[in-house]
Scaffold this active site. Structure first.
Site, PDB file in Angstrom:
ATOM      1  N   ASN A  22      -4.606  -6.031   5.191  1.00 35.78           N
ATOM      2  CA  ASN A  22      -4.686  -5.355   3.960  1.00 35.78           C
ATOM      3  C   ASN A  22      -4.307  -6.411   2.694  1.00 35.78           C
ATOM      4  OD1 ASN A  22      -3.851  -3.587   1.851  1.00 35.78           O
ATOM      5  ND2 ASN A  22      -1.738  -3.176   2.581  1.00 35.78           N
ATOM      6  N   TRP A  23      -5.280  -6.405   2.018  1.00 37.39           N
ATOM      7  CA  TRP A  23      -5.301  -7.596   0.886  1.00 37.39           C
ATOM      8  C   TRP A  23      -4.617  -7.161  -0.182  1.00 37.39           C
ATOM      9  CZ3 TRP A  23     -10.865 -10.057   1.349  1.00 37.39           C
ATOM     10  CH2 TRP A  23     -11.105 -10.678   2.830  1.00 37.39           C
ATOM     11  N   LYS A  24      -4.360  -5.705  -0.295  1.00 34.84           N
ATOM     12  CA  LYS A  24      -3.555  -4.942  -1.532  1.00 34.84           C
ATOM     13  C   LYS A  24      -4.357  -5.460  -2.721  1.00 34.84           C
ATOM     14  CE  LYS A  24       0.566  -5.688   1.184  1.00 34.84           C
ATOM     15  NZ  LYS A  24       1.997  -5.464   1.395  1.00 34.84           N
ATOM     16  N   HIS A  51       0.246   4.360   2.895  1.00 32.36           N
ATOM     17  CA  HIS A  51       0.870   2.800   2.775  1.00 32.36           C
ATOM     18  C   HIS A  51       2.138   3.213   2.078  1.00 32.36           C
ATOM     19  CE1 HIS A  51       2.031  -1.076   2.108  1.00 32.36           C
ATOM     20  NE2 HIS A  51       1.138  -1.425   3.156  1.00 32.36           N
ATOM     21  N   GLU A 100       3.610   1.553  -0.038  1.00 34.02           N
ATOM     22  CA  GLU A 100       3.647   0.995  -1.403  1.00 34.02           C
ATOM     23  C   GLU A 100       2.973   2.292  -2.247  1.00 34.02           C
ATOM     24  OE1 GLU A 100       1.584  -2.642  -0.998  1.00 34.02           O
ATOM     25  OE2 GLU A 100       3.201  -3.475  -0.052  1.00 34.02           O
ATOM     26  N   GLU A 112       5.269   1.011   9.860  1.00 31.57           N
ATOM     27  CA  GLU A 112       5.584  -0.310   8.867  1.00 31.57           C
ATOM     28  C   GLU A 112       6.825   0.037   8.506  1.00 31.57           C
ATOM     29  OE1 GLU A 112       2.044  -2.453   7.502  1.00 31.57           O
ATOM     30  OE2 GLU A 112       2.008  -0.693   6.366  1.00 31.57           O
ATOM     31  N   GLY A 118       6.511  -7.415   3.336  1.00 33.18           N
ATOM     32  CA  GLY A 118       6.596  -8.375   2.115  1.00 33.18           C
ATOM     33  C   GLY A 118       7.786  -8.974   1.881  1.00 33.18           C
ATOM     34  N   SER A 165       5.708  -8.258   7.587  1.00 30.85           N
ATOM     35  CA  SER A 165       5.923  -9.650   7.948  1.00 30.85           C
ATOM     36  C   SER A 165       5.357 -10.252   9.027  1.00 30.85           C
ATOM     37  CB  SER A 165       7.444  -9.780   7.508  1.00 30.85           C
ATOM     38  OG  SER A 165       7.882  -9.349   6.202  1.00 30.85           O
ATOM     39  N   GLY A 206       0.446 -10.085   3.508  1.00 26.80           N
ATOM     40  CA  GLY A 206       0.575 -11.418   3.010  1.00 26.80           C
ATOM     41  C   GLY A 206      -0.354 -12.495   4.128  1.00 26.80           C
TER      42      GLY A 206
END
Ligand code: PEP
Length: 252
Positions: A9-11, A95, A97, A165, A171, A211, A233
């Site tokens: 996931n490159w966000k 997600h 976020e 998650e 992160g 992470s 990340g």
């Protein structure tokens, strides 16, 4: 045996050029891997560019979100039909976020899951507790409700992937221990079994996210109910993402 999956996931990272460079390096670095599933989720703006790099390869494309209508006056939104048109096979839904910054609720997530499926795409449905929920001892209650609400009315379980998650691990560099993650994965499989039956539960891919690095994935993937990883990340560097994929492929 369930197939493993490692999804990146490159966000909100990467220009088109950067996305092309990373995806080419990941494709090259994993070209000998012929089992499992590798998935890349670049931002919308880079989807088509990455599609052109990975099409006809062993890597699939995912979007990070979508809106649950086919088209219409929804300024700024992107529909699953558009995502399919860019070459997506998967969509990440719910997600943490999006839940946190864009106030996505379980009901909306459920609409999205159903729309993704009816468009012929596959949702990667994210669930997970916050740090304070874990401290209060309500992890299973929270995750159980998220799973049930996200899948309410869904019958097509064959195309569902769940990503557990824990929010406190995303992160932050603090990942769940393999046993903490395994306990929740097993619980998710158990509640899926209660609703859909044991064979559906046994075939469901459940990924861990939070992470994940090449150093910690080995112990996580050794757990019986962990079928892969959703990686943030560490998926932005071809070397670390490839390292995670190699460890998973080695152990499974
Ligand atoms: C994620 O964004 O889904 C994620 C797990 O991020 P990270 O690997 O950076 O914790």
């Amino acid at each position: 045996m369930r197939r493993w999956m490692v999804a990146g996931n490159w966000k909100m990272h990467t220009t088109i050029g950067e996305a092309e460079t990373i995806s080419k390096a990941i494709k090259e670095g994993t070209k000998d891997i012929d089992k499992g599933e590798i998935v890349l989720a670049p931002p919308y703006t880079a989807l088509y560019a990455v599609h052109k790099v990975i099409k006809d390869s062993h890597i699939a494309l995912a979007a990070q979100n979508m809106y649950f209508q086919d088209k219409g006056a929804y300024t700024g939104e992107v529909s699953p039909i558009m995502l399919k048109d860019t070459g997506c096979a998967y969509v990440i839904v719910g997600h943490s976020e999006r839940r946190k910054y864009f106030y996505e609720k379980d009901e909306e997530i459920n609409e999205k899951v159903k729309k993704v499926l009816s468009t012929g795409l596959k949702p990667i449905v994210c669930v997970g507790e916050t740090e304070s929920e874990r401290e209060k001892g309500i992890t299973e209650f929270v995750v159980g409700m998220q799973v049930k609400k996200a899948l309410f009315g869904v019958t097509d379980m064959e195309h569902i992937v769940i990503a557990y998650e824990p929010v406190w691990a995303i992160g932050t560099g603090k990942n769940a221990t393999p046993m903490e993650a395994e306990t929740v994965h097993r619980f998710i499989r158990h509640i899926i079994g209660d609703v859909y039956g044991d064979s559906v539960a046994q075939n469901l891919q459940i990924l861990y996210g939070g992470s994940v690095t090449p150093d910690n994935i080995g112990a996580l993937i050794a757990m019986e109910d962990i079928d892969g990883a959703l990686v943030g990340g560490a998926s932005l560097k071809a070397e670390s993402f490839t390292g995670i994929i190699r460890k998973v492929a080695e152990k499974r």
